[in-house]
Write an enzyme that holds these catalytic residues in place. Sequence first.
Site, short mmCIF file in Angstrom:
data_model
loop_
_atom_site.label_atom_id
_atom_site.label_comp_id
_atom_site.label_asym_id
_atom_site.label_seq_id
_atom_site.Cartn_x
_atom_site.Cartn_y
_atom_site.Cartn_z
N CYS A 1 0.82 -1.21 0.00
CA CYS A 1 0.00 0.00 0.00
C CYS A 1 0.86 1.27 0.00
CB CYS A 1 -0.88 0.03 1.24
SG CYS A 1 -1.90 -1.43 1.41
N ARG B 1 5.29 0.00 -6.19
CA ARG B 1 5.26 -0.81 -4.97
C ARG B 1 4.24 -1.94 -5.05
NH1 ARG B 1 7.84 1.90 -0.88
NH2 ARG B 1 6.75 0.64 0.64
N TRP C 1 -3.01 -2.70 -1.50
CA TRP C 1 -2.60 -4.06 -1.86
C TRP C 1 -3.37 -4.95 -0.88
CZ3 TRP C 1 -0.02 -8.28 0.34
CH2 TRP C 1 0.56 -9.18 -0.56
N ASN D 1 -1.91 2.19 5.98
CA ASN D 1 -1.01 1.09 5.61
C ASN D 1 -0.76 0.27 6.87
OD1 ASN D 1 -0.76 2.23 3.13
ND2 ASN D 1 1.43 2.69 3.28
N GLY D 2 -0.67 -1.05 6.72
CA GLY D 2 -0.40 -1.90 7.88
C GLY D 2 -1.58 -2.82 8.15
N GLU E 1 18.71 -17.36 -6.90
CA GLU E 1 18.33 -15.99 -7.28
C GLU E 1 17.91 -15.94 -8.76
OE1 GLU E 1 17.50 -13.43 -5.88
OE2 GLU E 1 17.81 -11.79 -7.26
N LYS F 1 14.22 -14.73 -9.99
CA LYS F 1 14.00 -13.65 -10.97
C LYS F 1 13.11 -14.15 -12.09
CE LYS F 1 14.91 -10.97 -9.10
NZ LYS F 1 15.55 -10.71 -7.85
N GLU G 1 9.37 -14.76 -10.86
CA GLU G 1 8.56 -13.62 -10.41
C GLU G 1 8.17 -12.67 -11.53
OE1 GLU G 1 10.38 -11.32 -7.29
OE2 GLU G 1 12.29 -11.26 -8.31
N HIS H 1 19.16 -36.26 -6.53
CA HIS H 1 18.32 -36.73 -5.42
C HIS H 1 16.85 -36.41 -5.65
CE1 HIS H 1 21.87 -37.82 -3.14
NE2 HIS H 1 22.39 -36.64 -3.47
N LYS I 1 6.68 -4.22 -3.82
CA LYS I 1 8.10 -3.89 -3.69
C LYS I 1 8.58 -4.04 -2.26
CE LYS I 1 12.14 -2.61 -4.98
NZ LYS I 1 12.93 -3.75 -5.51
C1 F6R Z 1 12.69 -10.37 -5.31
C2 F6R Z 1 12.42 -9.37 -4.30
C3 F6R Z 1 11.94 -9.83 -2.97
C4 F6R Z 1 12.67 -9.03 -1.86
C5 F6R Z 1 12.11 -9.39 -0.48
C6 F6R Z 1 12.87 -8.70 0.61
O1 F6R Z 1 13.12 -9.80 -6.50
O2 F6R Z 1 12.57 -8.21 -4.53
O3 F6R Z 1 12.12 -11.19 -2.80
O4 F6R Z 1 14.03 -9.32 -1.94
O5 F6R Z 1 10.76 -9.03 -0.42
O6 F6R Z 1 12.82 -7.31 0.47
P1 F6R Z 1 13.82 -6.36 1.22
O7 F6R Z 1 15.18 -6.61 0.67
O8 F6R Z 1 13.33 -4.98 0.93
O9 F6R Z 1 13.73 -6.71 2.68
#
Ligand code: F6R
Length: 608
Positions: free
Chosen positions: A2, A27, A74, A100-101, A481, A485, A488, A504, A603
């Site tokens: 949010c 976000r 959100w 927010n929250g 990672e 990527k 997502e 395995h 985000k």
């Molecule tokens: C993946 C991504 C998320 C963040 C995770 C932690 O591309 O962006 O997996 O890495 O939500 O976010 P931060 O680093 O802001 O704590």
Amino acid sequence: MCGIVGYIGKRPAVPILMNGLKRLEYRGYDSAGLAVIQNETLWLTKRKGKIRGLERQISSLNIDGTPGIGHTRWATHGEPSKINAHPHTDCTGRIALVHNGIIENYRLLKKQLQAKGHVFQSETDTEVLVHLIEMFYKDDLGAAILKALQLVEGTFGILVISLYEPDRIFAARRGSPLVIGVGDGEMFLASDGAAIVEHTRNVIYMEDDEIVMISSEEIQARNLKDETVIKSVEELPFDLESIQKEGYAHYMLKEIREQPRTTLDSMRGRLLLEEGTAKLGGLQNVWDRLRKSRRLIITACGTSWHAALIGEYLIETLARIPVEVEYASEFRYRDPVLSENDTVMAISQSGETADTLAAIREARCKGVLALGLCNVVGSSIARETDAGVYLHAGPEIGVASTKAFTSQVVTLALIALALGRERFLSAEDGRSIARELKSIPEKILGILEHADYIRTIAEKFSHHHQALYLGRGFNYPVALEGALKMKEISYIHAEGYPAAEMKHGPIALIDKNMPVVIIAVRDGVYDKVISNIEEVKARGGWILAVVNQNDTLIRERADEIVEIPVTANCLTPILTVVPLQLLAYYTAVYKKCDVDQPRNLAKSVTVE
Ligand code: F6R
């Protein structure tokens, strides 16, 4: 997640609020709304879907009032819908609130309020707040908000406007960031400085359990015990330019391409080539305690958790301090066994991730040293830890984290180098790693030159529905990672595995329809990875290998290769991840996915 914006001043609020909400789109959200005070009425509009829809809806209306508040939602409690979108109003329609929250005790509060005759419109937890304020309102809105918040359990960043006091906005926070922008005869509010930076860089960060009354000229802050709090004005650490796309098709591509500069910025002034070590100003006060730690626990989520895994390899290899890596969401609830000789380090791009923040609080409750590696200056984790290091990667807008990841690994390498040099690492070895670190930005630049070639591989990838990513040692977290990527942003199911684990279980999946991405640089496990490649080939799998320049052995075996320059084994993740970021990006582009705002993702994950 949010987003919140607010404005009070001489100008009409709507264009400023709309612009601010657009800046927060990155976000992630599913609905949006505004409330503005206009000619002694409270005008309100909201809508499911993108801001563009809201903009079209209000374009023909003549709303030029102020103050106003806006929100992108959100969904957590209740589906994405117009009714559940914020702002929410009380029964009289005289008070409007954005939040927010999460209000954890909302069910109980809602029942009590309904018993007193309050009528609820939405399924949200938020709506209890505005009815509580209505219930407590006598002739002082600030006092009513204070009383309401004293009953609430959970997290909140709220803005409130009301016809009772139409020349002010009230703001309060606990666990959800809020920043006040100080202008000339006008004030701006936002959950993220990006929403207001084009108006002012003079900001006041709100702290937990503060409630602030804002008029166009002044700010009065109190805490929830009703004591006066003195706030000071700081400077936002970024400008408008740094949050714009600057001609790139997507923020993600811009941020991938920024990595030669951002990795350099993370090292700037910290790397000591002659001494073969690093100096991290933010850790100086606690350095002795950190150096003597018997154990380091690194806690994080998502991409930051992958960086933490590389940190484990780095710190154990260079400094021989035992490291454990924990998902923050697990750490916070499992009553971890900690002793005073332990150090807990949180890694977070945003510095606001709810689970990581809670993990740090848990650690501090247990009296251990708590450190933070954050990108966002002034973020909650940065402020709530005993000490820490900023990544200096600049604002990261693309939902998929890229440049923050490489800066996290660079920063962890600096910490490992500095710790190592005070423990076991010779000056000569230290100098060699320092030299290699210095050359990383130039080497990333070289990898980015292969972008067009990686784009052609991505086209092939875009026809698949699944992929397997394999790596070993320092590059096992890079396999995780790379897979994250890919899934997502392109919605292709991808799994990362330590290469040797393939036999395995995952080997059962391998056939000609399963692309396998293998990180196979010439390090201590190179020969073993070649065996893993043979195992995939023997089962008809299609292989993309990330290899060192001039590799011939793997060229013969893989279907496609991407070359990266040679560097120290422990630093290879900073290079090997770059082609995987590009591969995910171009695959998503081929699939016409919304790269910067992938579905369902946010985000900064400020709820559990
Ligand atoms: C993946 C991504 C998320 C963040 C995770 C932690 O591309 O962006 O997996 O890495 O939500 O976010 P931060 O680093 O802001 O704590």
